[in-house]
Scaffold this active site. Sequence first.
Site, PDB file in Angstrom:
ATOM      1  N   ASP A 173       0.003  -3.355  11.986  1.00 41.93           N
ATOM      2  CA  ASP A 173       0.535  -3.732  10.680  1.00 41.93           C
ATOM      3  C   ASP A 173       0.887  -5.215  10.696  1.00 41.93           C
ATOM      4  OD1 ASP A 173       2.483  -4.292   8.558  1.00 41.93           O
ATOM      5  OD2 ASP A 173       2.357  -2.146   8.179  1.00 41.93           O
ATOM      6  N   ASP A 223       4.484  -6.279   9.509  1.00 40.94           N
ATOM      7  CA  ASP A 223       5.517  -5.931  10.488  1.00 40.94           C
ATOM      8  C   ASP A 223       5.451  -6.855  11.701  1.00 40.94           C
ATOM      9  OD1 ASP A 223       6.621  -3.927   9.009  1.00 40.94           O
ATOM     10  OD2 ASP A 223       5.523  -2.310   9.994  1.00 40.94           O
ATOM     11  N   ARG A 276       0.848  -1.197   0.000  1.00 40.60           N
ATOM     12  CA  ARG A 276       0.000   0.000   0.000  1.00 40.60           C
ATOM     13  C   ARG A 276       0.878   1.240   0.000  1.00 40.60           C
ATOM     14  NH1 ARG A 276      -4.885   0.404   4.143  1.00 40.60           N
ATOM     15  NH2 ARG A 276      -3.180   0.979   5.513  1.00 40.60           N
TER      16      ARG A 276
END
Length: 209
Positions: free
Chosen positions: A200, A203, A104
């Site tokens: 996230d 992550d 993104r």
Amino acid sequence: MGKLHVFDHPLIAHKLSIMRNKNTGSKDFRQLLEEISLLMGYEVTRNLPTVDYEIETPVAKMTAKKISGKKVAIVPILRAGLGMVDGLLTLLPVAKVGHIGLYRDPETHEPVEYYCKMPSDIQDRNVILVDPMLATGGSASDAITMIKKRGCKQIQLMCLVAAPEGVKKIQEDHPDVDIFVAALDEKLNDHAYIVPGLGDAGDRIFGTK
Ligand code: PRP
Ligand code: URA
């Protein structure tokens, strides 16, 4: 319109709550994502067709069942979708795996394509597209378009957490695709992150924050 299946299972709810906790580290996060993917896979594969065939047990002959019809391809959206592949492969050990690379854009939140590698017979397979997060729905919608361009007719989308905005986009852009989610959350925030979500996913899986 594609059906939305929201899982209602205590094991999935329990494991997902641990994943959402910001203090859960990558090792546990990965493990739980794999476990939930396996549990969700049980339902996602519910409508695989079967045929009867004859076998002989040590006691008697019988008519048994085996899975028939099109074979399955699992397609993760990189990176975070990788965390859902092994759970499904435990259930479907001979499934082939395609990869779609999308990230993104941090400003526009629009997906940017950087990789696509599919099994050569992808047009003859039923695809389970996997990504833990369905936020704006842009990444999953583009991924479905990429898969359809390669001739696939039957695609299911399996996500961990979805926002209503993402579900709406997929149902509008791809009304033929059923969506399976472990949880449907409240909304997106100003950064197009799912609220309450889990942060996230990429992550947290790979420890890259
Ligand atoms: C995350 C997630 C989805 C996408 C969802 O990936 O894994 O692919 O965002 O957002 P959307 O529904 O608004 O498109 P990200 O772009 O952060 O890449 P990563 O998996 O490599 O971290
Ligand atoms: N991508 C993520 O990893 N998390 C979100 O909440 C939204 C997009």
